[in-house]
Design a protein around this motif. Structure first.
Motif, short mmCIF file in Angstrom:
data_model
loop_
_atom_site.label_atom_id
_atom_site.label_comp_id
_atom_site.label_asym_id
_atom_site.label_seq_id
_atom_site.Cartn_x
_atom_site.Cartn_y
_atom_site.Cartn_z
N VAL A 193 0.85 -1.20 0.00
CA VAL A 193 0.00 0.00 0.00
C VAL A 193 0.88 1.24 0.00
CG1 VAL A 193 -1.85 1.24 1.18
CG2 VAL A 193 -1.75 -1.26 1.31
N SER A 194 0.60 2.17 -0.91
CA SER A 194 1.37 3.41 -1.01
C SER A 194 0.48 4.60 -0.69
CB SER A 194 1.94 3.55 -2.42
OG SER A 194 2.66 4.76 -2.56
N LEU A 195 1.01 5.53 0.13
CA LEU A 195 0.25 6.71 0.54
C LEU A 195 1.17 7.92 0.61
CD1 LEU A 195 -2.61 7.58 1.63
CD2 LEU A 195 -1.64 7.31 3.93
N THR A 196 0.79 9.01 -0.06
CA THR A 196 1.59 10.23 -0.03
C THR A 196 0.94 11.34 0.79
OG1 THR A 196 0.59 11.13 -2.06
CG2 THR A 196 2.54 9.70 -2.31
N ASP A 197 -0.36 11.26 1.01
CA ASP A 197 -1.09 12.31 1.71
C ASP A 197 -1.27 11.94 3.18
OD1 ASP A 197 -2.71 14.32 2.59
OD2 ASP A 197 -4.37 13.92 1.21
N PRO A 198 -0.59 12.62 4.12
CA PRO A 198 -0.73 12.29 5.54
C PRO A 198 -2.16 12.46 6.06
CG PRO A 198 1.19 13.70 5.16
CD PRO A 198 0.40 13.68 3.89
N LYS A 234 0.56 -10.57 4.60
CA LYS A 234 1.74 -9.77 4.92
C LYS A 234 1.59 -8.40 4.27
CE LYS A 234 5.57 -11.77 5.51
NZ LYS A 234 5.77 -11.40 6.95
N LEU A 235 1.56 -7.36 5.12
CA LEU A 235 1.39 -5.99 4.65
C LEU A 235 2.74 -5.29 4.56
CD1 LEU A 235 -1.68 -4.94 6.82
CD2 LEU A 235 -1.70 -5.43 4.38
N VAL A 236 2.91 -4.46 3.54
CA VAL A 236 4.10 -3.61 3.42
C VAL A 236 3.62 -2.23 2.98
CG1 VAL A 236 4.52 -4.45 1.06
CG2 VAL A 236 6.35 -3.31 2.32
N LEU A 237 4.08 -1.20 3.70
CA LEU A 237 3.60 0.17 3.50
C LEU A 237 4.74 1.06 3.04
CD1 LEU A 237 1.62 0.46 6.87
CD2 LEU A 237 0.86 -0.58 4.72
N GLY A 238 4.40 2.03 2.17
CA GLY A 238 5.41 2.96 1.69
C GLY A 238 4.81 4.31 1.35
N GLY A 239 5.66 5.35 1.38
CA GLY A 239 5.21 6.70 1.04
C GLY A 239 5.23 7.62 2.23
N GLN A 240 5.38 8.92 1.97
CA GLN A 240 5.49 9.91 3.03
C GLN A 240 4.19 10.07 3.81
OE1 GLN A 240 6.57 13.46 0.91
NE2 GLN A 240 4.56 13.74 -0.01
N GLY A 241 3.09 9.57 3.28
CA GLY A 241 1.83 9.63 3.99
C GLY A 241 1.82 8.79 5.26
N PHE A 242 2.75 7.83 5.36
CA PHE A 242 2.84 6.98 6.55
C PHE A 242 3.90 7.48 7.53
CE2 PHE A 242 1.13 3.67 3.55
CZ PHE A 242 -0.05 3.45 4.22
N ALA A 243 4.39 8.70 7.36
CA ALA A 243 5.46 9.22 8.23
C ALA A 243 5.03 9.26 9.69
CB ALA A 243 5.88 10.61 7.76
N GLN A 244 3.75 9.56 9.96
CA GLN A 244 3.25 9.65 11.33
C GLN A 244 2.26 8.53 11.66
OE1 GLN A 244 4.63 11.89 13.34
NE2 GLN A 244 5.83 12.66 11.60
N VAL A 245 2.46 7.39 11.04
CA VAL A 245 1.54 6.28 11.25
C VAL A 245 1.64 5.80 12.71
CG1 VAL A 245 3.16 4.42 10.68
CG2 VAL A 245 0.71 4.14 10.17
N SER A 246 0.57 5.21 13.21
CA SER A 246 0.52 4.72 14.58
C SER A 246 1.57 3.63 14.82
CB SER A 246 -0.87 4.19 14.92
OG SER A 246 -1.84 5.20 14.74
N ALA A 247 1.96 3.49 16.07
CA ALA A 247 3.05 2.58 16.45
C ALA A 247 2.88 1.15 15.93
CB ALA A 247 3.21 2.59 17.96
N PRO A 248 1.67 0.54 15.99
CA PRO A 248 1.55 -0.85 15.53
C PRO A 248 1.93 -1.06 14.07
CG PRO A 248 -0.36 -0.22 16.83
CD PRO A 248 0.40 1.04 16.55
N TRP A 249 1.80 0.01 13.26
CA TRP A 249 2.04 -0.13 11.83
C TRP A 249 3.47 0.27 11.42
CZ3 TRP A 249 -1.68 -2.94 10.03
CH2 TRP A 249 -2.97 -2.82 10.54
N ARG A 250 4.20 0.91 12.29
CA ARG A 250 5.52 1.43 11.92
C ARG A 250 6.50 0.36 11.43
NH1 ARG A 250 6.00 5.43 17.13
NH2 ARG A 250 4.32 6.85 16.51
N PRO A 251 6.52 -0.83 12.03
CA PRO A 251 7.46 -1.85 11.51
C PRO A 251 7.19 -2.28 10.08
CG PRO A 251 6.70 -2.41 13.72
CD PRO A 251 5.83 -1.28 13.25
N LEU A 252 5.99 -1.96 9.57
CA LEU A 252 5.63 -2.38 8.22
C LEU A 252 5.98 -1.34 7.16
CD1 LEU A 252 2.08 -3.87 8.93
CD2 LEU A 252 4.30 -5.01 9.06
#
Length: 302
Positions: free
Chosen positions: A235-240, A261-279
């Protein structure tokens, strides 16, 4: 005009390879001298050189490279002579970026494709995608958001460059032993350049990837995971501003498909919640390689 011995020496290619490509794939049609010897034009040499780069440096098989060459030739035949002239520039990525950027903002498809053709003949395809096309798409996207380029210019640029990505997706063979992946941008997310780069990485590795593109509704994602044996979701996200809503969507997906298995990318995830940060993966290829070796290869062995 050049005889086959001269061409072989200039290109550092065996004459037998040149004759084989000529006979089997009709990549060039040399004229014959009065004594019956093959004579090649400057354009013949450039076409052979381009094919040599594709097959030896980029790992593309000759059949696919010939198809790409024929498409380039067809595009050139449809353009006025002035637009088909290849741009004169040094082997410099910055100059290539500048020339391509100008052509895109002028909505000049002929010039833009000519610059891209030249770039792919000079540089490895990963350099073109990461060093030329991705920075231009990011720049034009930022300028569109600031009102410095029009919607038409942004859409034209995005569509033209995205087509080049899709051309390469078909080149790499699929390894059926690898898990199937799904790649998309969530609803309200329109920018997919980072996703395209990551998708190209996965396809090069041999993964079969279902690409849904930007602005994908959650319902469609769940159906595909359920019906197509998807094991990895990118999943890619650019808009926070869309991060909180995307987190809820990810939580629902994980609840319904706990083994995914989830993998996240993009500056939109810069402030993602702690459970998702390792992804969340950084946008560099080294991080992607580390993730692939630790996660995907483990799934393959399993």
């Amino acid at each position: 005009m050049y005889n086959i011995k001269s061409v072989s020496k200039m290109l550092e290619m065996p004459a037998v390879t040149i004759r084989a490509w000529e006979r089997r794939y009709h990549v060039v049609t040399p004229v014959r001298s009065e004594s019956g010897h093959r004579l090649y034009t400057d354009q013949d040499i450039e076409d052979l050189r381009w094919l040599k780069v594709q097959t030896e440096e980029k790992g593309i098989n000759i059949s696919q490279a010939v198809k790409m060459l024929e498409k380039m030739r067809e595009e050139r035949r449809r353009l006025p002579v002035s637009e088909t002239q290849m741009p004169v520039m040094s082997d410099n990525l910055e100059e290539l970026r500048s020339d391509l950027y100008r052509a895109l903002l002028q909505l000049d498809a002929g010039r833009a494709n000519a610059v891209l053709d030249l770039g792919f003949s000079m540089f490895h395809y990963e350099e073109m995608f990461h060093g030329v096309m991705a920075p231009i798409l990011c720049r034009i996207g930022d300028e569109w958001e600031r009102g410095e380029v029009s919607v038409a210019q942004e859409h034209f640029s995005s569509n033209l460059l995205s087509q080049r990505f899709y051309q390469f997706f078909r080149v790499f063979p699929v390894d059926p032993a690898l898990p199937k992946a799904l790649a998309f941008c969530p609803a309200k997310e329109e920018h997919q350049i980072g996703l395209l780069l990551f998708l190209l990485f996965l396809r090069k590795k041999g993964m079969d990837v279902i690409h849904l593109g930007p602005n994908t509704p959650q319902l469609g994602v769940r159906e595909i995971i359920r019906n197509h044996g998807v094991k990895v979701v990118a999943v890619s996200l650019t808009d926070p501003a869309q991060c909180e809503e995307t987190e809820r969507m990810l939580g629902e997906l994980k609840a319904e498909f706990p083994k995914i298995k989830l993998v996240l990318g993009g500056q939109g995830f810069a402030q993602v919640s702690a459970p998702w940060r390792p992804l969340v993966l950084d946008g560099n290829r080294e991080a992607w390689e580390t993730w692939y070796a630790a996660d995907v290869q483990t799934m393959k062995r399993g």
